[in-house]
Motif scaffolding. Structure first.
Motif, mmCIF file in Angstrom:
data_model
loop_
_atom_site.group_PDB
_atom_site.id
_atom_site.type_symbol
_atom_site.label_atom_id
_atom_site.label_comp_id
_atom_site.label_asym_id
_atom_site.label_seq_id
_atom_site.Cartn_x
_atom_site.Cartn_y
_atom_site.Cartn_z
ATOM 1 N N LEU A 174 0.821 -1.213 0.000
ATOM 2 C CA LEU A 174 0.000 0.000 0.000
ATOM 3 C C LEU A 174 0.853 1.261 0.000
ATOM 4 O O LEU A 174 0.486 2.266 -0.617
ATOM 5 C CB LEU A 174 -0.935 -0.011 1.210
ATOM 6 C CG LEU A 174 -2.035 -1.079 1.163
ATOM 7 C CD1 LEU A 174 -2.707 -1.209 2.516
ATOM 8 C CD2 LEU A 174 -3.059 -0.739 0.081
ATOM 9 N N THR A 175 1.998 1.217 0.646
ATOM 10 C CA THR A 175 2.923 2.353 0.608
ATOM 11 C C THR A 175 3.419 2.569 -0.809
ATOM 12 O O THR A 175 3.513 3.711 -1.292
ATOM 13 C CB THR A 175 4.113 2.118 1.552
ATOM 14 O OG1 THR A 175 3.629 2.043 2.897
ATOM 15 C CG2 THR A 175 5.129 3.248 1.444
ATOM 16 N N GLU A 176 3.733 1.461 -1.516
ATOM 17 C CA GLU A 176 4.154 1.568 -2.911
ATOM 18 C C GLU A 176 3.073 2.254 -3.750
ATOM 19 O O GLU A 176 3.361 3.166 -4.535
ATOM 20 C CB GLU A 176 4.442 0.177 -3.486
ATOM 21 C CG GLU A 176 5.648 -0.515 -2.889
ATOM 22 C CD GLU A 176 5.787 -1.948 -3.385
ATOM 23 O OE1 GLU A 176 4.880 -2.422 -4.118
ATOM 24 O OE2 GLU A 176 6.796 -2.585 -3.063
ATOM 25 N N LEU A 177 1.834 1.803 -3.579
ATOM 26 C CA LEU A 177 0.742 2.383 -4.359
ATOM 27 C C LEU A 177 0.565 3.857 -4.029
ATOM 28 O O LEU A 177 0.374 4.690 -4.935
ATOM 29 C CB LEU A 177 -0.560 1.625 -4.102
ATOM 30 C CG LEU A 177 -1.814 2.211 -4.773
ATOM 31 C CD1 LEU A 177 -1.645 2.297 -6.281
ATOM 32 C CD2 LEU A 177 -3.046 1.390 -4.404
ATOM 33 N N ALA A 178 0.617 4.199 -2.760
ATOM 34 C CA ALA A 178 0.424 5.596 -2.360
ATOM 35 C C ALA A 178 1.465 6.506 -3.001
ATOM 36 O O ALA A 178 1.157 7.622 -3.442
ATOM 37 C CB ALA A 178 0.475 5.714 -0.840
ATOM 38 N N VAL A 179 2.699 6.029 -3.072
ATOM 39 C CA VAL A 179 3.771 6.840 -3.658
ATOM 40 C C VAL A 179 3.586 6.981 -5.166
ATOM 41 O O VAL A 179 3.801 8.057 -5.731
ATOM 42 C CB VAL A 179 5.135 6.201 -3.338
ATOM 43 C CG1 VAL A 179 6.252 6.887 -4.124
ATOM 44 C CG2 VAL A 179 5.423 6.282 -1.848
ATOM 45 N N LEU A 180 3.174 5.907 -5.828
ATOM 46 C CA LEU A 180 3.057 5.897 -7.283
ATOM 47 C C LEU A 180 1.714 6.416 -7.787
ATOM 48 O O LEU A 180 1.539 6.632 -8.995
ATOM 49 C CB LEU A 180 3.275 4.475 -7.814
ATOM 50 C CG LEU A 180 4.669 3.892 -7.616
ATOM 51 C CD1 LEU A 180 4.681 2.419 -8.002
ATOM 52 C CD2 LEU A 180 5.707 4.661 -8.434
ATOM 53 N N LEU A 181 0.790 6.636 -6.885
ATOM 54 C CA LEU A 181 -0.588 6.936 -7.261
ATOM 55 C C LEU A 181 -0.743 8.089 -8.252
ATOM 56 O O LEU A 181 -1.538 7.984 -9.202
ATOM 57 C CB LEU A 181 -1.411 7.206 -6.001
ATOM 58 C CG LEU A 181 -2.933 7.154 -6.126
ATOM 59 C CD1 LEU A 181 -3.400 5.859 -6.763
ATOM 60 C CD2 LEU A 181 -3.560 7.335 -4.745
ATOM 61 N N LEU A 207 -5.975 -5.801 1.994
ATOM 62 C CA LEU A 207 -5.106 -5.116 1.032
ATOM 63 C C LEU A 207 -5.929 -4.408 -0.021
ATOM 64 O O LEU A 207 -5.729 -3.204 -0.288
ATOM 65 C CB LEU A 207 -4.173 -6.132 0.367
ATOM 66 C CG LEU A 207 -3.431 -5.615 -0.872
ATOM 67 C CD1 LEU A 207 -2.429 -4.538 -0.493
ATOM 68 C CD2 LEU A 207 -2.747 -6.753 -1.621
ATOM 69 N N TRP A 208 -6.865 -5.125 -0.620
ATOM 70 C CA TRP A 208 -7.586 -4.556 -1.749
ATOM 71 C C TRP A 208 -8.575 -3.475 -1.331
ATOM 72 O O TRP A 208 -8.754 -2.483 -2.049
ATOM 73 C CB TRP A 208 -8.255 -5.666 -2.556
ATOM 74 C CG TRP A 208 -7.238 -6.374 -3.391
ATOM 75 C CD1 TRP A 208 -6.785 -7.648 -3.248
ATOM 76 C CD2 TRP A 208 -6.495 -5.796 -4.469
ATOM 77 N NE1 TRP A 208 -5.812 -7.909 -4.173
ATOM 78 C CE2 TRP A 208 -5.607 -6.795 -4.934
ATOM 79 C CE3 TRP A 208 -6.475 -4.551 -5.082
ATOM 80 C CZ2 TRP A 208 -4.728 -6.570 -5.989
ATOM 81 C CZ3 TRP A 208 -5.603 -4.321 -6.133
ATOM 82 C CH2 TRP A 208 -4.741 -5.330 -6.579
ATOM 83 N N ARG A 209 -9.196 -3.614 -0.193
ATOM 84 C CA ARG A 209 -10.091 -2.537 0.257
ATOM 85 C C ARG A 209 -9.314 -1.250 0.490
ATOM 86 O O ARG A 209 -9.768 -0.158 0.138
ATOM 87 C CB ARG A 209 -10.851 -2.961 1.509
ATOM 88 C CG ARG A 209 -12.023 -3.907 1.234
ATOM 89 C CD ARG A 209 -12.930 -4.004 2.441
ATOM 90 N NE ARG A 209 -14.072 -4.870 2.233
ATOM 91 C CZ ARG A 209 -15.214 -4.490 1.657
ATOM 92 N NH1 ARG A 209 -15.341 -3.239 1.221
ATOM 93 N NH2 ARG A 209 -16.205 -5.329 1.523
ATOM 94 N N HIS A 210 -8.143 -1.370 1.103
ATOM 95 C CA HIS A 210 -7.336 -0.174 1.342
ATOM 96 C C HIS A 210 -6.786 0.399 0.034
ATOM 97 O O HIS A 210 -6.725 1.629 -0.140
ATOM 98 C CB HIS A 210 -6.200 -0.491 2.310
ATOM 99 C CG HIS A 210 -6.627 -0.588 3.738
ATOM 100 N ND1 HIS A 210 -7.010 -1.759 4.331
ATOM 101 C CD2 HIS A 210 -6.769 0.375 4.684
ATOM 102 C CE1 HIS A 210 -7.356 -1.545 5.588
ATOM 103 N NE2 HIS A 210 -7.224 -0.254 5.834
ATOM 104 N N ALA A 211 -6.385 -0.477 -0.888
ATOM 105 C CA ALA A 211 -5.887 0.003 -2.179
ATOM 106 C C ALA A 211 -6.976 0.747 -2.941
ATOM 107 O O ALA A 211 -6.739 1.822 -3.509
ATOM 108 C CB ALA A 211 -5.368 -1.179 -3.002
ATOM 109 N N ILE A 212 -8.166 0.194 -2.938
ATOM 110 C CA ILE A 212 -9.278 0.835 -3.651
ATOM 111 C C ILE A 212 -9.656 2.154 -2.983
ATOM 112 O O ILE A 212 -10.015 3.125 -3.667
ATOM 113 C CB ILE A 212 -10.466 -0.138 -3.741
ATOM 114 C CG1 ILE A 212 -10.118 -1.245 -4.746
ATOM 115 C CG2 ILE A 212 -11.751 0.576 -4.148
ATOM 116 C CD1 ILE A 212 -11.043 -2.435 -4.701
#
Length: 254
Positions: A174-181, A207-212
């Protein structure tokens, strides 16, 4: 807007009509058509036919999933022409064929910048696959790659895909996604653990609920749209898509 869709490579064993039938019956809205089986690069007649059949099924083309490796392969002209014939708004490409540790970045960056310019002239976006063994194997390398291409193109143009790094804990993913978002266009949704063992999407619900939630907030705050595409279902089984799609749609539309 978060659009639920399907990667056609999920069902390489099916023809394009079989993929469309499954996706439509599962309530999905879009398909990323892969170049390896369903829409080969350079086959413009097939691309046009699949585009028409996709629209006829009430679905949209999310993107063209190419296997063009920047700095390694020639042939981007065929890839781009096929994407245009398919009506794809985006082409997925690969950032070379070597991991970031010790790789020569210059040929990859140069080829990506050239691809971005040529695609932009045709009204098509380019996004990099998020994958080991390429220059997108780490968040830091992906960010550097985007900056390097920006410098050559003169504007932020290249986007990236995102998927959870294999065996990464949820918080790290999730940290990766937040940075790349800010530069993420497309998400490939699947649940692997351990390693590449394919499990139901719901097995990593947290994982997926937080990513979404991150994707949804990005859309609300910055007006960015994202495609969220089902990929790598257990057993490559067509019978499980309805369940996987239902899970994804429930998360996207709470």
């Amino acid at each position: 807007m978060l659009t639920p869709g399907l990667c056609s490579i999920t069902y390489r064993q099916l023809d394009a009509d079989g993929v469309l039938d499954l996706a439509a019956r599962a309530g999905l809205a879009a398909v990323e058509w892969g170049a390896d089986v369903h829409v080969p690069a350079g086959d413009l007649a097939t691309a046009r036919s699949v585009a028409a059949r996709t629209a006829g099924a009430g679905l949209t083309v999310a993107s063209y999933g190419s296997y063009f490796r920047a700095g390694v392969h020639d042939g981007f002209a065929d890839v781009l022409a096929t994407a245009v014939a398919l009506g794809a708004p985006r082409i997925r490409v690969w950032a070379g064929d070597r991991g970031s540790a010790g790789a020569d970045r210059v040929p990859v960056v140069t080829a990506l910048a050239d691809a971005v310019r040529r695609a932009a002239d045709a009204g098509v976006e380019v996004g990099t696959e998020s994958h080991g063994g390429t220059l997108t194997d780490t968040t830091a390398s992906t960010l550097l790659l985007l900056e390097e291409v920006d410098d050559l193109v003169g504007a932020p143009a290249l986007t990236t895909y995102w998927q959870p790094t294999v065996d990464a804990p949820d918080d790290d993913a999730l940290t990766e996604l937040a940075v790349l978002l800010p530069r993420t266009s497309t998400v490939h949704a699947f649940s692997w653990a351990p390693g590449t063992t394919r499990n139901p999407l719901a097995s990593r619900e947290s994982l997926w609920r937080h990513a979404i939630a991150l994707l949804r907030d990005d859309g609300h705050d910055h007006g960015r749209d994202h495609d969220v595409l089902v990929e790598f279902v257990p057993g490559d089984d067509p019978a499980v898509l309805a369940r996987e799609a239902s899970t994804l749609r429930r998360w996207l539309n709470p």
